[in-house]
Design a protein around this motif. Structure first.
Motif, PDB file in Angstrom:
ATOM      1  N   SER A 152     -34.032  37.865 -53.336  1.00  0.00           N
ATOM      2  CA  SER A 152     -33.133  36.843 -53.873  1.00  0.00           C
ATOM      3  C   SER A 152     -31.672  37.232 -53.673  1.00  0.00           C
ATOM      4  O   SER A 152     -30.817  36.373 -53.409  1.00  0.00           O
ATOM      5  CB  SER A 152     -33.436  36.592 -55.352  1.00  0.00           C
ATOM      6  OG  SER A 152     -33.263  37.771 -56.112  1.00  0.00           O
ATOM      7  N   LEU A 172     -44.410  33.932 -56.054  1.00  0.00           N
ATOM      8  CA  LEU A 172     -43.114  33.803 -56.720  1.00  0.00           C
ATOM      9  C   LEU A 172     -43.298  33.611 -58.219  1.00  0.00           C
ATOM     10  O   LEU A 172     -43.974  32.681 -58.668  1.00  0.00           O
ATOM     11  CB  LEU A 172     -42.344  32.620 -56.132  1.00  0.00           C
ATOM     12  CG  LEU A 172     -40.910  32.416 -56.637  1.00  0.00           C
ATOM     13  CD1 LEU A 172     -40.037  33.588 -56.224  1.00  0.00           C
ATOM     14  CD2 LEU A 172     -40.346  31.106 -56.101  1.00  0.00           C
ATOM     15  N   ALA A 177     -38.007  32.669 -59.660  1.00  0.00           N
ATOM     16  CA  ALA A 177     -37.621  31.309 -59.288  1.00  0.00           C
ATOM     17  C   ALA A 177     -36.313  30.904 -59.959  1.00  0.00           C
ATOM     18  O   ALA A 177     -35.445  30.270 -59.341  1.00  0.00           O
ATOM     19  CB  ALA A 177     -38.735  30.329 -59.650  1.00  0.00           C
ATOM     20  N   ARG A 186     -37.654  26.074 -49.338  1.00  0.00           N
ATOM     21  CA  ARG A 186     -38.940  26.765 -49.406  1.00  0.00           C
ATOM     22  C   ARG A 186     -39.801  26.424 -48.194  1.00  0.00           C
ATOM     23  O   ARG A 186     -39.977  25.248 -47.852  1.00  0.00           O
ATOM     24  CB  ARG A 186     -39.671  26.356 -50.681  1.00  0.00           C
ATOM     25  CG  ARG A 186     -38.978  26.764 -51.968  1.00  0.00           C
ATOM     26  CD  ARG A 186     -39.240  28.218 -52.306  1.00  0.00           C
ATOM     27  NE  ARG A 186     -40.646  28.477 -52.518  1.00  0.00           N
ATOM     28  CZ  ARG A 186     -41.283  28.247 -53.659  1.00  0.00           C
ATOM     29  NH1 ARG A 186     -40.625  27.746 -54.689  1.00  0.00           N
ATOM     30  NH2 ARG A 186     -42.566  28.513 -53.769  1.00  0.00           N
TER      31      ARG A 186
END
Length: 391
Positions: A152, A172, A177, A186
């Motif tokens: 991330s 995930l 998220a 995505r």
């Protein structure tokens, strides 16, 4: 007094978290309560019965026999996110190295040692610099495989550089998220991500499901001319398949933190000596997090960031020494039997928490008075109970 055995060189900032009034910390301790380590391999070492926990100062735990330790009731901690920024910065460096002729250009400059005239050198370099021209990252597409703490951050940094980011992570978590920038699109599957990405950065753990995730079959989907970056684990890629893809000019460059013999002496491979988390800051962060997690467990029975036990935490509601913790095989009826044992010994329960994860369950019970050795033995004798502690 708790005893902590260290392996490898652990940051002093982390070790200093263990107050010397309550902890003995050294590399040659007998019958330790816990280990703290970095990359030392424990698979071939016997485990003393005294060990209750192991803290790995880093994210990966492939150097720890986790399944075996779980059966013995030993909690295995890691430090997710503590070295994330260090790895993120090296991934960025890898993308820049692969997109510009930085290394070939610097190597060329070092061949000019016979030149003595600065003006002559400047004119030569002006003629030769086109041989080292590259491209900018802005506008290119980065595919991030694995969107945890490091993935991330990599995605966020790439967006700040003006890149498009595609992410893929079948596992995930909700927490991850929430952490992920909304601009990350995505991908439905790995093949989709590989076919759309100019750069692909791997950030998944080394587990059975990800072994050789990048292989001959998956590389068929790679966009021609793509750059693959692996700063996660060596086992995620099949190195021979990488070489075949490079030779077929499917992949343009492979940048990794895990050199292997078949990858050496290639201009299209930039292999670094496993330095992803080798910064002073990352080593400090990992050691401090590992130490705090061990302290929380040894002193209070709380578990945070374990890879084999559930996350469990409870504020103390009784005096020191009146907290009972135990782990058990995750089958029905065990907690009820333990509570019956306490009732049979006229011990009142003040507060409790019970959580499970996979095949293991973990319990914290605060009691009105400290349990006797007979009570502890009775709880230990309950079928499916693996280990018991009074903290």
């Amino acid at each position: 007094m708790f005893k902590i055995k260290t392996y490898n060189k652990i940051s002093v900032n982390g070790l200093n978290r263990f107050g010397r009034d309550h902890y003995e910390v050294a590399s040659d301790i007998n019958e330790p309560d816990a280990y703290i380590l970095r990359s030392h391999k424990l698979h071939d070492e016997s485990l003393p019965a005294s060990v209750r926990a192991v803290a790995r100062a880093g994210a990966g735990v492939n150097n720890v026999p986790v399944a075996d330790y779980t059966k013995k009731g030993v909690v295995v901690f890691n430090t997710p996110g503590a070295n994330a920024n260090a790895v993120k910065e090296l991934v960025l460096a890898g993308m820049l190295l692969a997109s510009r002729g930085i290394i070939p250009g610097m190597n060329y400059v070092q061949t000019l040692t016979d030149m003595t005239d600065a003006d002559e050198m400047s004119k030569l370099l002006e003629k030769q610099k086109s041989n080292f021209a590259g491209s900018e990252l802005m506008g290119k597409t980065l595919g991030v495989v694995g969107l945890g703490a490091i993935g991330s951050l990599v995605a966020e940094t790439a967006l700040a550089l003006g890149m498009n980011v595609v992410g893929y992570d079948p596992a995930l978590s909700v927490e991850a998220a929430w952490r992920l920038p909304s601009q990350v699109s995505r991908a439905d599957n790995l093949q989709s991500l590989l076919s759309r990405s100019d750069f692909i950065s791997l950030h998944v753990p080394a587990i059975e499901a990800t072994k050789h995730l990048i292989n001959d079959e998956s590389l068929k989907s790679v966009k021609e001319g793509a750059v693959l970056l692996n700063f996660a684990r060596d086992a995620i890629v099949e190195p021979e398949a990488i070489v075949r893809s490079l030779e077929a000019k499917r992949l343009r460059q492979y940048v990794c933190d895990f050199p292997e013999p078949c990858l050496l002496s290639r201009d299209d491979v930039y292999a670094m000596p496993h330095i992803g988390a080798s910064t002073l800051e990352a080593e400090d962060n990992c050691a401090v997090m590992a130490a705090e997690q061990l302290k929380g467990y040894l002193e209070h029975g709380n578990i945070r960031n374990a890879v084999n036990f559930p996350e469990v935490s409870m504020e103390r509601t009784g005096e020191l020494g009146s907290r009972l913790t135990f782990c058990n095989e995750n089958v029905s009826g065990v907690l009820g039997h333990v509570l019956s044992v306490l009732a049979d010994h006229d011990i009142n329960v003040i507060d409790m928490v019970n959580k499970s994860r996979g095949e293991i369950a973990y319990n914290i019970i605060d009691l009105e008075q400290p349990p006797t050795e007979a009570v502890v033995q009775a709880v230990s004798s309950v079928e499916h109970v693996v280990s018991v502690r009074v903290v």
